[in-house]
Design an enzyme around this catalytic site. Structure first.
Site, PDB file in Angstrom:
ATOM      1  N   ARG A  83       0.841  -1.187   0.000  1.00 57.70           N
ATOM      2  CA  ARG A  83       0.000   0.000   0.000  1.00 57.70           C
ATOM      3  C   ARG A  83       0.884   1.248   0.000  1.00 57.70           C
ATOM      4  NH1 ARG A  83      -3.247  -2.721  -1.728  1.00 57.70           N
ATOM      5  NH2 ARG A  83      -5.340  -3.277  -0.987  1.00 57.70           N
ATOM      6  N   ASP A  91       5.043  -0.140  -6.825  1.00 58.60           N
ATOM      7  CA  ASP A  91       3.845  -0.487  -7.579  1.00 58.60           C
ATOM      8  C   ASP A  91       2.641   0.239  -7.010  1.00 58.60           C
ATOM      9  OD1 ASP A  91       2.484  -1.984  -9.635  1.00 58.60           O
ATOM     10  OD2 ASP A  91       1.646  -3.253  -8.066  1.00 58.60           O
ATOM     11  N   GLU A 100      -2.200   7.722  -5.333  1.00 59.42           N
ATOM     12  CA  GLU A 100      -2.307   7.125  -6.665  1.00 59.42           C
ATOM     13  C   GLU A 100      -3.683   7.256  -7.298  1.00 59.42           C
ATOM     14  OE1 GLU A 100      -3.336   2.464  -6.164  1.00 59.42           O
ATOM     15  OE2 GLU A 100      -1.360   3.042  -5.410  1.00 59.42           O
ATOM     16  N   HIS A 129       0.207   0.061 -10.031  1.00 55.92           N
ATOM     17  CA  HIS A 129      -0.521  -0.909  -9.195  1.00 55.92           C
ATOM     18  C   HIS A 129      -0.915  -2.129 -10.033  1.00 55.92           C
ATOM     19  CE1 HIS A 129      -2.983  -0.989  -5.220  1.00 55.92           C
ATOM     20  NE2 HIS A 129      -2.664  -2.223  -5.587  1.00 55.92           N
TER      21      HIS A 129
END
Length: 335
Positions: free
Chosen positions: A235, A259, A264, A296
């Protein structure tokens, strides 16, 4: 059963339509992310299905309930974007997909490690321009190095097996260590301070809670080995991004593979190539040649998409049939 899908992409429609042939639910796909304003799109639907960047806060929950929604089905594992108290108060049952492919995320973490260590991303752009110089592309053998894994759930355990295959030494931190697992898999549990001090590569695989929020910060970075590679497929808010940027500038952190990003939602899963990135922190991250940011996508394999669709629709079917819900998220459950 009528289901409103929020934040959907073509690959969502493809995977869910394939599995829905078994269930024949009435699915209404919407590109819009869930929030208090867009919840009206679920009018007349009994269930709403959301993903990680949808906002299921108290306002959105109340709005869904006003439209007649009784089930909130997450097509993901994390649920930190859901106000569980509001869901309970408004009569919404919440279900999730606790595991869809730990291999997908673990393998993506390894891809980030290898790319950063061996500078694959830089070599790719160089050779496209006819530059075949090796200067600046020096990496190190993973064999004999130490990987520090924070959290030892399903994904982390797959990752550990892969890294041990490279001949790496693995140390781990988990607030609830599994002694039997450690003994049988040659994993040494240790403290966070010791993990930071010894690890050549650190990979984060823990949930976002109040105790883990910004666990990677100025103080923890100062305790890390110089030149450490930091990987986050968990996260975004596990890392305090300004502190990460300072660590990169000071060369305390040798490279970072992300990622996820703490802000985001405004960018990930969308084509922003014709726009100016007005998030100065994200823009700064993207300026480093030793940082790789992916959108992600750690979960994004054919197998994972199929498993997500299958588990999500089974959750809906069980709810519709009044069966016990194996993947229900309770009011006081922690992410």
């Amino acid at each position: 059963m009528k289901i409103a899908f929020f934040g959907t992409k073509p690959y969502d429609r493809e995977s869910f339509d394939a599995v829905n042939q078994e269930y024949e639910f009435d699915i209404h796909y919407h590109k819009s992310h869930l929030n208090a304003d867009s919840a009206i799109l679920a009018r007349g639907d009994e269930a709403a299905c959301i993903f990680v960047n949808d906002t299921a806060d108290a306002g959105a929950i109340r709005a869904l309930a006003d439209q007649g929604v009784r089930l909130l089905a997450l097509r993901c594992a994390g649920f930190n974007n859901v106000d569980l108290q509001a869901a309970a108060e408004n009569g919404l049952t919440v279900v999730r997909v606790p595991a869809y492919s730990p291999h997908a995320v673990a393998e993506h973490a390894v891809a980030l490690m290898l790319s950063l260590n061996r500078k694959i991303h830089r070599a790719y752009w160089r050779t496209r321009d006819g530059n075949f110089s090796l200067h600046g592309l020096l990496g190190f053998d993973l064999y004999g190095r130490t990987a520090g894994i924070v959290g030892t759930g399903r994904i982390a355990r797959v990752l550990i097996r892969i890294l041990q295959g490279f001949g790496m030494n693995v140390i781990a931190y988990d607030p609830y260590p599994d002694a039997e697992y450690a003994l049988n898999n040659h994993v040494l549990y240790t403290s966070l301070d010791d993990l930071y001090r010894r690890s050549d590569i650190i990979s984060l695989h823990c949930p976002l809670t109040e105790s883990t929020r910004y666990m990677i910060n100025e103080r923890s970075i100062a305790r890390m080995k110089d030149g450490v590679i930091l990987i986050n497929t968990g996260r975004g808010r596990l890392i305090h991004t300004p502190a990460l940027i300072e660590g990169l500038k000071e060369k305390k952190i040798g490279a970072a593979g992300l990622d996820v990003y703490e802000e985001e939602a405004e960018y990930f899963y969308e084509d922003q190539s014709d726009k100016i990135i007005d998030d100065d922190v994200l823009a700064r991250l993207l300026s480093f040649n030793n940082v790789i940011v992916t959108s992600h996508q750690g979960f994004f394999t054919a197998e994972a998409l199929h498993n997500i669709a299958r588990t999500t629709l089974r959750n809906v079917a069980d709810f519709a049939a009044g069966k016990p819900l194996e993947n229900e998220v309770k009011r006081n459950e922690k992410p």
